[in-house]
Design a protein around this motif. Sequence first.
Motif, PDB file in Angstrom:
ATOM      1  N   MET A  28     -13.002  48.664  26.903  1.00 21.55           N
ATOM      2  CA  MET A  28     -12.819  49.872  26.105  1.00 21.55           C
ATOM      3  C   MET A  28     -14.020  50.208  25.228  1.00 21.55           C
ATOM      4  SD  MET A  28      -8.781  49.534  25.034  1.00 21.55           S
ATOM      5  CE  MET A  28      -8.688  51.249  24.499  1.00 21.55           C
ATOM      6  N   TYR A  29     -15.021  49.349  25.228  1.00 19.62           N
ATOM      7  CA  TYR A  29     -16.196  49.563  24.389  1.00 19.62           C
ATOM      8  C   TYR A  29     -16.915  50.870  24.760  1.00 19.62           C
ATOM      9  CZ  TYR A  29     -20.778  48.861  22.233  1.00 19.62           C
ATOM     10  OH  TYR A  29     -21.919  49.025  21.498  1.00 19.62           O
ATOM     11  N   GLY A  30     -17.308  51.618  23.755  1.00 17.07           N
ATOM     12  CA  GLY A  30     -18.043  52.857  23.965  1.00 17.07           C
ATOM     13  C   GLY A  30     -17.186  54.092  24.097  1.00 17.07           C
ATOM     14  N   ARG A  31     -15.865  53.916  24.231  1.00 17.05           N
ATOM     15  CA  ARG A  31     -14.976  55.071  24.313  1.00 17.05           C
ATOM     16  C   ARG A  31     -14.738  55.664  22.926  1.00 17.05           C
ATOM     17  NH1 ARG A  31     -10.002  52.896  28.179  1.00 17.05           N
ATOM     18  NH2 ARG A  31     -11.285  52.015  29.860  1.00 17.05           N
ATOM     19  N   ARG A  32     -14.370  56.930  22.899  1.00 21.50           N
ATOM     20  CA  ARG A  32     -13.968  57.552  21.644  1.00 21.50           C
ATOM     21  C   ARG A  32     -12.518  57.126  21.356  1.00 21.50           C
ATOM     22  NH1 ARG A  32     -15.805  61.861  18.783  1.00 21.50           N
ATOM     23  NH2 ARG A  32     -17.230  62.440  20.468  1.00 21.50           N
ATOM     24  N   LEU A  33     -12.350  56.333  20.323  1.00 19.16           N
ATOM     25  CA  LEU A  33     -11.040  55.766  20.007  1.00 19.16           C
ATOM     26  C   LEU A  33     -10.539  56.286  18.664  1.00 19.16           C
ATOM     27  CD1 LEU A  33     -11.763  52.043  20.985  1.00 19.16           C
ATOM     28  CD2 LEU A  33     -10.574  53.757  22.367  1.00 19.16           C
ATOM     29  N   ASP A  37      -5.000  54.256  10.606  1.00 18.73           N
ATOM     30  CA  ASP A  37      -5.230  53.901   9.211  1.00 18.73           C
ATOM     31  C   ASP A  37      -4.279  52.802   8.754  1.00 18.73           C
ATOM     32  OD1 ASP A  37      -6.192  53.982   6.610  1.00 18.73           O
ATOM     33  OD2 ASP A  37      -4.755  55.526   6.002  1.00 18.73           O
ATOM     34  N   LYS A  38      -4.845  51.752   8.124  1.00 20.11           N
ATOM     35  CA  LYS A  38      -4.042  50.653   7.609  1.00 20.11           C
ATOM     36  C   LYS A  38      -4.103  50.568   6.084  1.00 20.11           C
ATOM     37  CE  LYS A  38      -4.571  46.818  10.094  1.00 20.11           C
ATOM     38  NZ  LYS A  38      -5.253  45.755  10.901  1.00 20.11           N
ATOM     39  N   GLY A  39      -4.788  51.542   5.463  1.00 21.66           N
ATOM     40  CA  GLY A  39      -4.886  51.586   4.015  1.00 21.66           C
ATOM     41  C   GLY A  39      -6.067  50.795   3.485  1.00 21.66           C
ATOM     42  N   ALA A  40      -6.510  51.132   2.266  1.00 24.35           N
ATOM     43  CA  ALA A  40      -7.601  50.438   1.574  1.00 24.35           C
ATOM     44  C   ALA A  40      -8.884  50.405   2.400  1.00 24.35           C
ATOM     45  CB  ALA A  40      -7.180  49.021   1.211  1.00 24.35           C
ATOM     46  N   GLY A  41      -9.104  51.453   3.196  1.00 23.36           N
ATOM     47  CA  GLY A  41     -10.319  51.550   3.993  1.00 23.36           C
ATOM     48  C   GLY A  41     -10.280  50.778   5.301  1.00 23.36           C
ATOM     49  N   ASP A  42      -9.185  50.089   5.558  1.00 22.47           N
ATOM     50  CA  ASP A  42      -9.067  49.306   6.784  1.00 22.47           C
ATOM     51  C   ASP A  42      -8.416  50.148   7.873  1.00 22.47           C
ATOM     52  OD1 ASP A  42      -9.217  47.173   8.494  1.00 22.47           O
ATOM     53  OD2 ASP A  42      -7.481  46.108   7.662  1.00 22.47           O
ATOM     54  N   PHE A  43      -8.733  49.854   9.119  1.00 18.70           N
ATOM     55  CA  PHE A  43      -8.141  50.588  10.231  1.00 18.70           C
ATOM     56  C   PHE A  43      -8.175  49.751  11.493  1.00 18.70           C
ATOM     57  CE2 PHE A  43     -12.672  51.502  10.358  1.00 18.70           C
ATOM     58  CZ  PHE A  43     -12.983  51.419  11.710  1.00 18.70           C
ATOM     59  N   ALA A  44      -7.375  50.171  12.456  1.00 19.98           N
ATOM     60  CA  ALA A  44      -7.384  49.564  13.786  1.00 19.98           C
ATOM     61  C   ALA A  44      -7.680  50.660  14.801  1.00 19.98           C
ATOM     62  CB  ALA A  44      -6.037  48.914  14.085  1.00 19.98           C
ATOM     63  N   THR A  45      -7.929  50.268  16.038  1.00 20.67           N
ATOM     64  CA  THR A  45      -8.131  51.221  17.126  1.00 20.67           C
ATOM     65  C   THR A  45      -7.208  50.836  18.278  1.00 20.67           C
ATOM     66  OG1 THR A  45      -9.830  49.957  18.309  1.00 20.67           O
ATOM     67  CG2 THR A  45     -10.577  51.374  16.486  1.00 20.67           C
ATOM     68  N   ALA A  46      -7.172  51.675  19.278  1.00 19.28           N
ATOM     69  CA  ALA A  46      -6.379  51.368  20.470  1.00 19.28           C
ATOM     70  C   ALA A  46      -6.844  50.074  21.126  1.00 19.28           C
ATOM     71  CB  ALA A  46      -6.459  52.523  21.460  1.00 19.28           C
ATOM     72  N   ALA A  47      -8.129  49.747  20.965  1.00 17.22           N
ATOM     73  CA  ALA A  47      -8.647  48.505  21.538  1.00 17.22           C
ATOM     74  C   ALA A  47      -8.024  47.297  20.854  1.00 17.22           C
ATOM     75  CB  ALA A  47     -10.163  48.458  21.423  1.00 17.22           C
ATOM     76  N   ASP A  48      -7.860  47.360  19.514  1.00 16.04           N
ATOM     77  CA  ASP A  48      -7.206  46.269  18.785  1.00 16.04           C
ATOM     78  C   ASP A  48      -5.789  46.057  19.318  1.00 16.04           C
ATOM     79  OD1 ASP A  48      -8.835  45.919  15.802  1.00 16.04           O
ATOM     80  OD2 ASP A  48      -9.138  47.789  16.888  1.00 16.04           O
ATOM     81  N   VAL A  49      -5.049  47.156  19.442  1.00 14.34           N
ATOM     82  CA  VAL A  49      -3.645  47.085  19.847  1.00 14.34           C
ATOM     83  C   VAL A  49      -3.506  46.573  21.282  1.00 14.34           C
ATOM     84  CG1 VAL A  49      -1.544  48.417  20.216  1.00 14.34           C
ATOM     85  CG2 VAL A  49      -2.994  48.903  18.231  1.00 14.34           C
ATOM     86  N   GLU A  50      -4.302  47.116  22.191  1.00 13.03           N
ATOM     87  CA  GLU A  50      -4.189  46.713  23.591  1.00 13.03           C
ATOM     88  C   GLU A  50      -4.669  45.278  23.818  1.00 13.03           C
ATOM     89  OE1 GLU A  50      -5.488  49.395  26.588  1.00 13.03           O
ATOM     90  OE2 GLU A  50      -4.843  51.190  25.470  1.00 13.03           O
ATOM     91  N   ALA A  51      -5.702  44.869  23.079  1.00 14.14           N
ATOM     92  CA  ALA A  51      -6.172  43.490  23.197  1.00 14.14           C
ATOM     93  C   ALA A  51      -5.108  42.513  22.714  1.00 14.14           C
ATOM     94  CB  ALA A  51      -7.460  43.301  22.408  1.00 14.14           C
ATOM     95  N   GLU A  52      -4.412  42.874  21.620  1.00 13.80           N
ATOM     96  CA  GLU A  52      -3.352  41.995  21.129  1.00 13.80           C
ATOM     97  C   GLU A  52      -2.217  41.883  22.140  1.00 13.80           C
ATOM     98  OE1 GLU A  52      -0.337  42.039  17.372  1.00 13.80           O
ATOM     99  OE2 GLU A  52      -2.481  41.879  16.935  1.00 13.80           O
ATOM    100  N   GLU A  53      -1.863  42.987  22.772  1.00 12.66           N
ATOM    101  CA  GLU A  53      -0.800  42.943  23.783  1.00 12.66           C
ATOM    102  C   GLU A  53      -1.198  42.065  24.967  1.00 12.66           C
ATOM    103  OE1 GLU A  53       2.339  44.034  23.733  1.00 12.66           O
ATOM    104  OE2 GLU A  53       1.930  44.515  21.629  1.00 12.66           O
ATOM    105  N   ALA A  54      -2.468  42.111  25.337  1.00 13.31           N
ATOM    106  CA  ALA A  54      -2.935  41.265  26.447  1.00 13.31           C
ATOM    107  C   ALA A  54      -2.839  39.789  26.077  1.00 13.31           C
ATOM    108  CB  ALA A  54      -4.376  41.624  26.804  1.00 13.31           C
ATOM    109  N   ILE A  55      -3.200  39.463  24.837  1.00 15.26           N
ATOM    110  CA  ILE A  55      -3.114  38.078  24.367  1.00 15.26           C
ATOM    111  C   ILE A  55      -1.658  37.628  24.303  1.00 15.26           C
ATOM    112  CG2 ILE A  55      -3.575  36.529  22.424  1.00 15.26           C
ATOM    113  CD1 ILE A  55      -5.962  38.454  21.753  1.00 15.26           C
ATOM    114  N   LEU A  56      -0.797  38.502  23.779  1.00 13.06           N
ATOM    115  CA  LEU A  56       0.630  38.180  23.711  1.00 13.06           C
ATOM    116  C   LEU A  56       1.205  37.909  25.088  1.00 13.06           C
ATOM    117  CD1 LEU A  56       1.878  40.778  21.066  1.00 13.06           C
ATOM    118  CD2 LEU A  56       1.879  38.298  20.825  1.00 13.06           C
TER     119      LEU A  56
END
Length: 264
Positions: A28-33, A37-56
């Motif tokens: 997913m690197y290089g895609r527009r993701l 927003d997770k608050g306090a300036g922190d955030f996730a992307t679709a890559a974070d979510v999909e990578a976690e599902e793959a690990i799970l």
Amino acid sequence: MIDSNAGSDDVAVAIAGARAGADVVRTMYGRRLDRIDKGAGDFATAADVEAEEAILGVIRAARPDDAVLGEEGGQRGTVDAVRQWMVDPLCGTLNYAVGTMLVAVNVALRDGAAAVADPFSGEVFFTDGETAWVRQDGAGDVRLTPTPATRLVDVNLDPPFPGAPGFRAVELLAHPEFVDRFRPRVVSTTLALAWVAAGRRAAYVTDGGDLSGSVHFAAGIALCRAAGCAVTGIDGAPVGEGGRGLVVAADEETHRLLMSMVHG
């Protein structure tokens, strides 16, 4: 196939999980993701979510009775499970979102096996809790051997700063003895902990609370301990026993020098 009755195969689960997450991150690197927003300036992307599902998926297939604490999905499985995996599917999301390849995928069994994958180098740093190694496709496993020879020290400057005003990492960088003895590098991913274990960095310093149960740091701490690094909080206390933040050094002398600067 992983034998779920063999505790030694927890290493295989950790490696397979980290590699599965790394495959997603790399693809997913290089895609527009879009940013989640997770608050306090922190955030996730679709890559974070999909990578976690793959690990799970890997952990569920191999260890269906184990609980999982994920950076994005939180607690999964029974809260009273004997075994718990800690998953950070994309450590260094800000780097990743702006096209910087300095990221890691972290998978750790609490008090057990752990793996840190670099999606772009193809390296997987791993431990069974006793020894630590690095594996790269097409090459054999190499034992991790810490050394302070590089004199490079990675310092995490990401907020929050719970150690202030007593400790500010930015002030460490300006300490006269630090400037004389070391060369600073500033990172925002725990891949740097794997580099200390591998002898590519002399040390790593970050502020924070008790990081022993953090999905961000659990795998890196396990690697460094197994490799023989000196590992404490910035207050000198053992991590997980009251220690706050993290000072990891390739050897005791480097650790002592850094601690004297932190408290000086």
